[in-house]
Enzyme design. Structure first.
Site, mmCIF file in Angstrom:
data_model
loop_
_atom_site.group_PDB
_atom_site.id
_atom_site.type_symbol
_atom_site.label_atom_id
_atom_site.label_comp_id
_atom_site.label_asym_id
_atom_site.label_seq_id
_atom_site.Cartn_x
_atom_site.Cartn_y
_atom_site.Cartn_z
ATOM 1 N N SER A 183 0.863 -1.120 -0.044
ATOM 2 C CA SER A 183 -0.173 -0.219 0.196
ATOM 3 C C SER A 183 1.110 1.230 0.765
ATOM 4 O O SER A 183 1.832 1.302 0.463
ATOM 5 C CB SER A 183 -0.900 0.418 1.541
ATOM 6 O OG SER A 183 -1.802 1.163 1.460
ATOM 7 N N SER B 237 -0.596 3.924 0.743
ATOM 8 C CA SER B 237 -1.557 5.697 1.620
ATOM 9 C C SER B 237 -1.196 6.339 2.225
ATOM 10 O O SER B 237 -0.518 7.451 2.422
ATOM 11 C CB SER B 237 -3.165 4.275 1.923
ATOM 12 O OG SER B 237 -3.555 4.083 0.659
ATOM 13 N N THR C 64 -9.016 -1.443 2.259
ATOM 14 C CA THR C 64 -8.740 -1.778 0.971
ATOM 15 C C THR C 64 -9.174 -3.696 0.964
ATOM 16 O O THR C 64 -9.573 -4.466 1.584
ATOM 17 C CB THR C 64 -7.065 -1.844 0.713
ATOM 18 O OG1 THR C 64 -6.601 -2.155 -0.765
ATOM 19 C CG2 THR C 64 -6.238 -2.264 1.678
ATOM 20 N N LYS D 210 -13.571 -4.649 1.720
ATOM 21 C CA LYS D 210 -14.323 -2.889 0.785
ATOM 22 C C LYS D 210 -16.146 -3.043 1.851
ATOM 23 O O LYS D 210 -17.168 -2.315 1.828
ATOM 24 C CB LYS D 210 -14.389 -2.588 0.169
ATOM 25 C CG LYS D 210 -12.479 -1.887 -0.064
ATOM 26 C CD LYS D 210 -12.679 -1.812 -1.856
ATOM 27 C CE LYS D 210 -10.786 -1.041 -2.099
ATOM 28 N NZ LYS D 210 -11.280 -0.296 -3.126
ATOM 29 N N ASP E 103 -13.095 5.604 -4.521
ATOM 30 C CA ASP E 103 -12.532 5.221 -5.861
ATOM 31 C C ASP E 103 -12.857 5.638 -7.029
ATOM 32 O O ASP E 103 -12.163 6.551 -8.086
ATOM 33 C CB ASP E 103 -12.647 3.771 -5.927
ATOM 34 C CG ASP E 103 -11.414 3.044 -5.028
ATOM 35 O OD1 ASP E 103 -10.537 3.769 -4.477
ATOM 36 O OD2 ASP E 103 -12.206 1.561 -4.743
ATOM 37 N N ASN F 248 -18.673 -6.631 -19.838
ATOM 38 C CA ASN F 248 -18.161 -7.800 -18.945
ATOM 39 C C ASN F 248 -17.821 -8.815 -20.014
ATOM 40 O O ASN F 248 -18.689 -9.505 -20.652
ATOM 41 C CB ASN F 248 -18.938 -8.213 -17.736
ATOM 42 C CG ASN F 248 -17.746 -8.728 -16.807
ATOM 43 O OD1 ASN F 248 -16.389 -7.765 -17.069
ATOM 44 N ND2 ASN F 248 -18.170 -9.386 -15.624
HETATM 45 P P1 NDP Z 1 -13.297 -7.753 -9.620
HETATM 46 O O1 NDP Z 1 -12.130 -9.554 -9.694
HETATM 47 O O2 NDP Z 1 -13.617 -7.720 -8.874
HETATM 48 O O3 NDP Z 1 -13.074 -8.546 -11.445
HETATM 49 C C1 NDP Z 1 -12.586 -8.200 -11.765
HETATM 50 C C2 NDP Z 1 -12.692 -7.880 -13.279
HETATM 51 O O4 NDP Z 1 -11.770 -8.105 -14.006
HETATM 52 C C3 NDP Z 1 -14.317 -8.714 -13.794
HETATM 53 O O5 NDP Z 1 -15.040 -7.995 -14.548
HETATM 54 C C4 NDP Z 1 -14.084 -9.720 -14.453
HETATM 55 O O6 NDP Z 1 -14.548 -10.439 -15.238
HETATM 56 C C5 NDP Z 1 -12.977 -9.010 -15.133
HETATM 57 N N1 NDP Z 1 -11.487 -9.992 -16.098
HETATM 58 C C6 NDP Z 1 -10.432 -10.952 -15.111
HETATM 59 N N2 NDP Z 1 -9.997 -11.015 -15.965
HETATM 60 C C7 NDP Z 1 -9.877 -11.043 -17.676
HETATM 61 C C8 NDP Z 1 -9.359 -11.317 -18.455
HETATM 62 N N3 NDP Z 1 -8.313 -11.960 -18.695
HETATM 63 N N4 NDP Z 1 -10.715 -10.596 -20.047
HETATM 64 C C9 NDP Z 1 -11.750 -10.033 -19.745
HETATM 65 N N5 NDP Z 1 -11.983 -9.462 -18.368
HETATM 66 C C10 NDP Z 1 -11.507 -10.278 -17.279
HETATM 67 O O7 NDP Z 1 -11.535 -6.830 -9.506
HETATM 68 P P2 NDP Z 1 -12.474 -5.089 -8.871
HETATM 69 O O8 NDP Z 1 -13.107 -4.325 -9.997
HETATM 70 O O9 NDP Z 1 -11.909 -5.070 -7.787
HETATM 71 O O10 NDP Z 1 -10.401 -5.028 -9.633
HETATM 72 C C11 NDP Z 1 -10.239 -4.341 -10.997
HETATM 73 C C12 NDP Z 1 -9.042 -3.738 -11.189
HETATM 74 O O11 NDP Z 1 -9.204 -2.641 -11.353
HETATM 75 C C13 NDP Z 1 -7.619 -4.416 -10.765
HETATM 76 O O12 NDP Z 1 -7.017 -4.876 -11.347
HETATM 77 C C14 NDP Z 1 -7.342 -3.475 -10.033
HETATM 78 O O13 NDP Z 1 -6.228 -3.514 -8.918
HETATM 79 C C15 NDP Z 1 -7.886 -2.214 -10.558
HETATM 80 N N6 NDP Z 1 -8.184 -1.202 -9.654
HETATM 81 C C16 NDP Z 1 -7.174 -0.026 -9.119
HETATM 82 C C17 NDP Z 1 -7.834 1.161 -8.397
HETATM 83 C C18 NDP Z 1 -6.754 2.229 -7.933
HETATM 84 O O14 NDP Z 1 -7.165 2.835 -7.242
HETATM 85 N N7 NDP Z 1 -5.736 2.634 -9.587
HETATM 86 C C19 NDP Z 1 -8.803 0.811 -7.776
HETATM 87 C C20 NDP Z 1 -9.502 -0.362 -7.597
HETATM 88 C C21 NDP Z 1 -9.528 -1.096 -8.564
HETATM 89 P P3 NDP Z 1 -15.793 -11.579 -14.821
HETATM 90 O O15 NDP Z 1 -17.100 -11.059 -14.195
HETATM 91 O O16 NDP Z 1 -15.968 -12.215 -16.173
HETATM 92 O O17 NDP Z 1 -14.295 -12.766 -14.474
#
Ligand code: NDP
Length: 282
Positions: free
Chosen positions: A17, A19, A64, A68, A105, A153
């Site tokens: 982190s 933060s 985090t 959450k 966020d 998605n």
């Molecule tokens: P989740 O696990 O809740 O969701 C993951 C998502 O990614 C789902 O929609 C999943 O689809 C999709 N996914 C995963 N792998 C693939 C792939 N190979 N091809 C297509 N779709 C894929 O994760 P979060 O929503 O919490 O986080 C998503 C990203 O955002 C992370 O990488 C995280 O690091 C980043 N993030 C960045 C932040 C920042 O401050 N910069 C803050 C919060 C998050 P399916 O439903 O089909 O599995």
């Protein structure tokens, strides 16, 4: 001598982190004396850890992965509209003896996009992914006055369910918000946001070519030292005008938490520059 105000970020894992660094830089800018630490919380001990933190005089918490949703449950009686819409909480504080929760966020990402000189009003936005991060940005994106927000998605039902759920609470956006699959993506888009974790796995996404308008932004929530992810590479090749990773989102969400706790607006830009520098030099 006054004791510094106490803040922390709780997660598991937590080593990664940034933060504490962000909030130390914000506090320096604001001339405030704070103590902000990382707390590794065992999975089964999250709720008592939060309770103890505030009982001992703690002022504010960032939350985090993977807590959450549990933070949302804890603050359920006093959630901001952003937290309600996101279904998760990354910022906790006490007010009149009650626990309050917000999710910064989404507004963090919107502010980071605006920092780059991009106005979202009337824009066509394609949001890739339907997980927690995607959900967190929907309300702040809609509030910018964008013309269209399409969520696609890999698991299409998750996108459809997310949109249906959002429209139950926000029916006024029925003409703006919709769901689909990667195969159904057509037309050109002003802003394409990658809220999937594909870039973490070094995977490209199944996107059609010719996706970007002439004045377009590709935004990946994942960040790397060099502002370069598989999605951003794909987007640059396909003609995206601006390609941005999510480091600014991280900094701007922190600035919003800082504002909630201290009622002080800081300038995130020099903090973002410092963090980028730190990432590059390791
Ligand atoms: P989740 O696990 O809740 O969701 C993951 C998502 O990614 C789902 O929609 C999943 O689809 C999709 N996914 C995963 N792998 C693939 C792939 N190979 N091809 C297509 N779709 C894929 O994760 P979060 O929503 O919490 O986080 C998503 C990203 O955002 C992370 O990488 C995280 O690091 C980043 N993030 C960045 C932040 C920042 O401050 N910069 C803050 C919060 C998050 P399916 O439903 O089909 O599995």
């Amino acid at each position: 001598m006054n004791t510094p105000l106490h803040f922390a970020v709780m997660g598991n894992p937590i080593k990664h982190s940034y933060s504490p660094l962000l909030h130390a830089l914000f506090a320096k800018q604001a001339g405030l004396d704070i103590h902000y630490e990382k707390v590794l919380v065992p999975i089964e001990e999250f709720e008592p850890a939060v309770q103890t933190f505030f009982e001992q005089g703690g002022k504010g918490l960032n939350i985090t992965v993977p807590f959450k949703l549990r933070a949302y449950e804890l603050a359920k009686a006093n959630l901001s509209p952003r937290a309600q819409s996101a279904g998760s909480v990354n910022t906790l504080w006490m007010e009149d003896g009650n626990l309050h929760g917000c999710n910064t966020d989404g507004i963090g990402m919107v502010n980071d996009i605006q920092r780059q000189g991009i106005d979202l009003k009337n824009k066509k936005i394609l949001l890739l992914g339907a997980g927690g991060a995607a959900r967190g940005v929907i309300l702040p994106l809609l509030e910018t006055g964008c013309r269209q927000l399409l969520i696609v998605n890999r698991t299409v039902t998750k996108a459809s369910e997310l949109v249906a759920q959002c429209l139950t609470g926000l029916p006024q956006y029925a003409d703006v918000l919709s769901a689909g699959s990667f195969e159904q993506i057509q037309d050109q888009w002003d802003i394409v946001i990658n809220a999937t974790s594909s870039s973490l796995q070094q995977n490209a996404l199944p996107l059609p070519v010719g996706l970007f308008t002439t004045n377009s932004l590709a935004y990946d929530m994942v960040y790397t030292p060099e502002n370069d992810t598989p999605f951003l590479q794909q987007a640059r090749k396909d003609g995206a005008t601006v390609a941005s990773d999510g480091l600014g989102m991280l900094v701007y969400q922190g600035a919003e938490s800082f504002f909630i706790w201290h009622h002080v607006r800081v300038n995130p830009v020099p903090v973002l520059d410092a963090l980028r520098q730190q990432l590059v030099t390791g």
